[in-house]
Write an enzyme that holds these catalytic residues in place. Structure first.
Site, short mmCIF file in Angstrom:
data_model
loop_
_atom_site.label_atom_id
_atom_site.label_comp_id
_atom_site.label_asym_id
_atom_site.label_seq_id
_atom_site.Cartn_x
_atom_site.Cartn_y
_atom_site.Cartn_z
N ARG A 212 -1.74 -2.06 7.02
CA ARG A 212 -1.54 -3.08 5.77
C ARG A 212 -2.63 -4.15 5.69
NH1 ARG A 212 1.08 0.13 3.09
NH2 ARG A 212 2.94 0.10 2.25
N GLU A 241 -8.34 -3.60 -0.91
CA GLU A 241 -8.17 -2.84 -2.12
C GLU A 241 -7.35 -2.17 -3.22
OE1 GLU A 241 -4.79 -0.02 -0.68
OE2 GLU A 241 -6.36 -0.63 1.19
N HIS A 258 -6.94 4.41 2.20
CA HIS A 258 -5.56 4.25 2.60
C HIS A 258 -5.12 5.81 2.13
CE1 HIS A 258 -1.84 1.13 1.45
NE2 HIS A 258 -1.70 2.22 1.99
#
Length: 381
Positions: A212, A241, A258
Site C-alpha cells: 500500500r 495515487e 499499482h
C-alpha cells in the site's frame, strides 16, 4: 434486510468475468470503479468493487445496498465499522492475486539484478508483512535458497522466526513491503517507513513497495533518495495515487501503476471469490467452478538452458514495459492521474509464472521454486 435472487448488482467494470459469474444471481450493471456515486446506487442491492472505490457512509447512505464485496486482498478502502454498524454484509478476496504479486517482485528484482550485475539469490531479503503475499514470497525465496528475514509484529506475538524491523533495515539487501494499510491498533502501518527508518536502510539496498502506497511517507522517501543515490527503489504503489510524484519517480529504478497483482489469473480469481461471497449471502447455489473461467495454460515448453532467470521471467511478465508506459505519462500534469487509471483499466493480458512450462534440466528445482511449472516428458518438443 435479507437478499434473495434475483437482485440488482453494480460492479467495477475492471472485474473480469463478473457479469458472467453473477448472471444467475440477477442483473449486473458495470461502471468505472473510481466514478461510482450515490446516484448509481439508488436501486442496487449489491456493490462489487476494487481498491479504487472508497465505500463508506457518504457513498451508501440512503441506498438499498445490503452487500459489499471487494475483489482485492486489502479492505482499507471499505469502512468496515460503518458496514457492520448498519448491517451491510461484506466480503473480500484474500490471496486472490498473491501469486501475481510475488511474480512481480521476482521479475522486478531479477530485472534490476540483470541490469546491475548482482545475484539476488546470494543476498539477504527482508519481507515486511508476512500475510497472503509476504508469506508466499518468503516461501518461494526460501525454496530458492535465499536468506530471508521476516517482519510481522502481529504474528510475532504468537509465533517464532520473526525479526524486528530495525534488524531488517540494517541487515537486508532487498526489502519488500507487503503490509496492509492500518492507522490504528498495535502495529499501525501508515507511514511505517518514515524518514528516520528510510535512513536506516543499508548501503545499496533495494526497497520495493507492492503493498500500500502510504506505508511509505513519499515526501520523506524523496528527501532520502535525494541524499542517498545508492538506494534502489522499485515502486508499484504511491501515497497519493493516481497522482504520482515525478521527482520521486525519477529517483526510482522501476515504477508501475499499482498493477503488481494484475494477472488475468488473479483478477478472475478475485472476481470469483466475491461472487462466492455474494452467492452465499443470498443463499444461492454456485453454478460454475473457477476453472470454467480461467484460460488454459500455454501449450509446449520453454527450454531455459541458455537463458537467465530474468529472461525466463520475461517470457511471462516484463516489468520494463510497465515502467516505460507509466514514465511516458508523467510529464503531463493535466492528464497524469487519468492516464494512471487508463493504464490500469486497459492493462494487457498477463499470466502467472505457473502458466509457463519450462524444461530446466539441472536447474529444475530452482525454476520450480520460482513458481514455474516443470514440463512433463510429453510436453517436450
Amino acid at each position: 434486510m435479507t437478499l434473495k435472487a434475483p437482485i440488482r448488482i453494480l460492479a467495477d467494470e475492471n472485474m473480469p468475468m463478473i457479469d458472467r459469474m453473477c448472471e444467475g444471481l440477477g442483473e449486473v450493471v458495470l461502471r468505472p470503479g473510481r466514478h461510482i456515486t450515490p446516484a448509481d446506487l439508488v436501486d442496487i442491492d449489491a456493490l462489487l468493487v476494487r481498491s479504487v472505490t472508497r465505500v463508506d457512509e457518504a457513498l451508501l447512505r440512503d441506498s438499498p445496498v445490503r452487500f459489499v464485496g471487494t475483489a482485492t486482498i486489502g479492505t482499507d478502502h471499505l469502512d468496515l465499522e460503518y458496514l457492520n454498524r448498519v448491517g451491510i454484509s461484506h466480503g473480500s478476496a484474500p490471496g486472490c492475486n498473491a501469486e501475481a504479486v510475488v511474480d512481480y517482485v521476482l521479475s522486478a528484482v531479477f530485472l534490476l539484478a540483470e541490469q546491475q550485475g548482482f545475484d539476488p539469490c546470494r543476498l539477504t531479503w527482508g519481507v515486511v508483512g508476512v500475510g497472503n503475499v509476504g508469506g508466499r514470497l518468503a516461501s518461494r525465496l526460501q525454496a530458492m535458497g535465499c536468506h530471508v528475514l521476516l517482519n510481522d509484529p502481529l504474528r510475532a506475538k504468537n509465533e517464532s522466526g520473526f525479526t524486528c524491523l530495525e534488524s531488517v533495515l540494517s541487515d537486508a539487501d532487498i526489502v519488500c513491503l507487503h503490509t496492509p494499510l492500518t492507522r490504528q491498533g498495535d502495529a499501525p502501518t501508515y507511514h511505517l517507513f518514515n524518514e528516520s527508518r528510510l535512513k536506516q536502510l543499508r548501503p545499496d539496498a533495494v526497497l520495493l513497495n507492492a503493498g500500500r502506497g502510504p506505508v511509505i511517507d513519499n515526501v520523506a522517501l524523496l528527501n532520502v533518495a535525494q541524499q542517498r543515490p545508492d538506494l534502489q527503489l522499485i515502486m508499484d504503489v504511491w501515497e497519493h495515487e493516481p497522482q504520482v510524484s515525478l521527482p520521486l519517480a525519477e529517483h526510482c529504478k522501476l515504477i508501475s501503476p499499482h498493477i503488481a497483482g494484475y494477472s488475468l489469473d488473479g483478477k478472475i480469481r478475485g472476481s470469483y471469490m466475491v461472487y462466492q461471497a455474494l452467492a452465499k449471502c443470498i443463499g444461492a447455489t454456485e453454478q460454475q467452478s473457477l476453472q470454467t473461467f480461467l484460460p488454459a495454460t500455454a501449450a509446449g515448453a520453454v527450454a531455459v538452458e541458455h537463458l537467465s532467470p530474468a529472461q525466463v521471467m520475461r517470457q511471462v511478465y516484463d516489468p520494463g514495459v510497465d515502467d516505460s508506459l507509466l514514465r511516458a505519462t508523467l510529464t503531463s500534469c493535466a492528464t497524469q492521474a487519468e492516464a494512471f487509471d487508463r493504464l490500469r483499466r486497459e492493462y494487457r493480458v498477463r499470466r502467472e509464472f505457473s502458466s509457463l512450462q519450462v524444461q530446466a534440466g539441472q536447474q529444475s528445482s530452482l525454476y520450480q521454486a520460482m513458481g514455474f511449472k516443470l514440463a512433463e516428458p510429453t510436453d517436450l518438443p
